[in-house]
Design an enzyme around this catalytic site. Structure first.
Site, PDB file in Angstrom:
ATOM      1  N   GLU A 143      52.062  64.044  65.404  1.00 45.25           N
ATOM      2  CA  GLU A 143      52.047  63.258  64.174  1.00 45.25           C
ATOM      3  C   GLU A 143      53.319  62.427  64.060  1.00 45.25           C
ATOM      4  O   GLU A 143      54.373  62.769  64.594  1.00 45.25           O
ATOM      5  CB  GLU A 143      51.871  64.142  62.945  1.00 45.25           C
ATOM      6  CG  GLU A 143      52.956  65.167  62.735  1.00 45.25           C
ATOM      7  CD  GLU A 143      52.771  65.958  61.434  1.00 45.25           C
ATOM      8  OE1 GLU A 143      52.387  65.350  60.410  1.00 45.25           O
ATOM      9  OE2 GLU A 143      53.016  67.170  61.457  1.00 45.25           O
TER      10      GLU A 143
ATOM     11  N   ASP B 202      48.036  61.394  62.260  1.00 44.90           N
ATOM     12  CA  ASP B 202      47.978  62.821  62.571  1.00 44.90           C
ATOM     13  C   ASP B 202      46.811  63.051  63.534  1.00 44.90           C
ATOM     14  O   ASP B 202      45.651  62.786  63.193  1.00 44.90           O
ATOM     15  CB  ASP B 202      47.785  63.623  61.285  1.00 44.90           C
ATOM     16  CG  ASP B 202      47.993  65.116  61.478  1.00 44.90           C
ATOM     17  OD1 ASP B 202      48.425  65.522  62.572  1.00 44.90           O
ATOM     18  OD2 ASP B 202      47.725  65.883  60.529  1.00 44.90           O
TER      19      ASP B 202
END
Length: 366
Positions: free
Chosen positions: A110, A15
């Site tokens: 992500e 992420d």
């Protein structure tokens, strides 16, 4: 001790840290170290992302620019640049593919990676995550955080644990203890409204959630009850899917002025339905469930859905269904945004439910 007759995987969730804001700070060095918001400018703007410097003041995504500047008077607004975000995202994904072909992007910033078997033959998923984060920093100039564990759910939760620019590994033997101690608000899939409902039921941690029988959770949370029952026990069978099947297709519009009459909304819905129909035809898909999204002037959100007995993609059918949903009940307030989405698509595949596990001791290098 962990329940698992199913294959244990080594999953990484990467992420990016405050991605949109970080890209702006990288491209414009004078913004580094300053509180910035991407989007949100103008009288009706909404913040798309905020730098960590701005987050310290309470500025966050989906917040009105008006409130954001009130919280942080020195906030700097910058325009969104999706072409630039896509360019950077592609650079990052190329790094992922040096380690595995099992990459499932969730968004521009992500992705899940299955490194159970990887291209560099490294048995430690934790070391692979470290190498990936270092390369992103060296080659792209941005920082990323990562979560590493036996399935997508736990990896996703773990990636938020040591943000920014950190990583968290939850080894197989640590999974249950980790989940039991976790604040229920940290469970991926438990939103603000659900968390409040759980609080009212005396569910504050994973351990509290685990104490509730399946029938109890299904009674209070419907189909999601089974999901909550499984994940708190470390059970989540979803594989990393390199080619993700589209689950829905949508379009929405934010208006320059709030609309207070359904009559004025019909014209807007017609344009939205046309856009959804174009995207459906381009993607060569159709669906059965039409959902109308309504965001009111006070930023509260409401959705109304209807499932049709057949697959549709036609603009007129979408519009008529959306109109029915609009008139279904009285509006709560004036409206600042309308959206139409189509789900239950003809690309959906039925996934068989996995059987419950037996208790085994896991020895697995992470």
């Amino acid at each position: 001790m962990m329940d698992a007759p199913f294959p244990i995987r080594k999953i990484i969730h990467v992420d990016m840290d405050a991605f949109y804001a970080s890209v702006a700070q990288m491209d414009f060095p004078e913004l580094q170290g300053k509180a910035i918001a991407v989007g949100g400018g103008g009288t009706r703007g909404v913040v798309s992302a905020a730098s960590y410097e701005a987050r310290k003041f309470g500025v966050k995504s989906a917040m009105s620019g008006k409130l954001a500047i009130k919280l942080c008077p020195e906030l700097i607004f910058v325009k969104t640049d999706f072409e630039r975000y896509k360019e950077i995202s592609n650079q990052i994904r190329k790094i992922f593919y040096d380690y595995t072909d099992l990459v499932e992007p969730l968004s521009l910033d992500e992705a899940y990676l299955d490194v159970t078997e990887n291209k560099i033959g490294l048995p430690s998923a934790s070391l692979i995550a470290k190498k990936i984060r270092q390369r992103i920093n060296d080659e792209v100039g941005l920082t990323a955080s990562a979560g590493i564990s036996i399935n997508k759910f736990i990896a996703k939760v773990a990636s938020d644990y040591n943000k920014p620019n950190g990583q968290k590994t939850v080894n197989p033997e640590e999974v249950l203890e980790f989940l039991e101690a976790l604040d229920i608000r940290k469970f991926y899939g438990v939103g603000k409204i659900t968390a409040e409902k759980m609080y009212q039921l005396g569910i504050f941690t994973g351990n509290d959630l685990k104490s509730k029988p399946l029938a109890y959770l299904e009674e209070h949370f419907g189909k999601s009850g089974r999901f909550y029952y499984d994940v708190v026990r470390g059970i989540h069978h979803s594989e990393v899917k390199p080619n993700r099947i589209r689950k829905s297709l949508a379009a929405e519009r934010t208006f320059s002025e709030n609309l207070s009459s359904e009559i004025f909304m019909i014209e807007k819905l017609e344009h939205i339905a046309e856009e959804v129909s174009k995207r459906l035809l381009k993607s060569k898909v159709a669906g059965k469930t039409v959902t109308l999204k309504i965001k009111y002037s006070d930023f509260t959100l409401q959705t109304r859905s209807k499932t049709l007995p057949y697959f549709v993609s036609d603009k007129n059918v979408l519009l008529e269904t959306a109109k029915d949903l609009l008139y279904q009940e009285k509006l709560n307030n004036s409206v600042r945004l309308l959206g139409i989405s189509l789900s239950n698509l003809n690309t959906d595949s039925k996934v068989s439910k996995a059987k419950d596990a037996v208790s085994v001791q896991l020895k697995f290098e992470f």
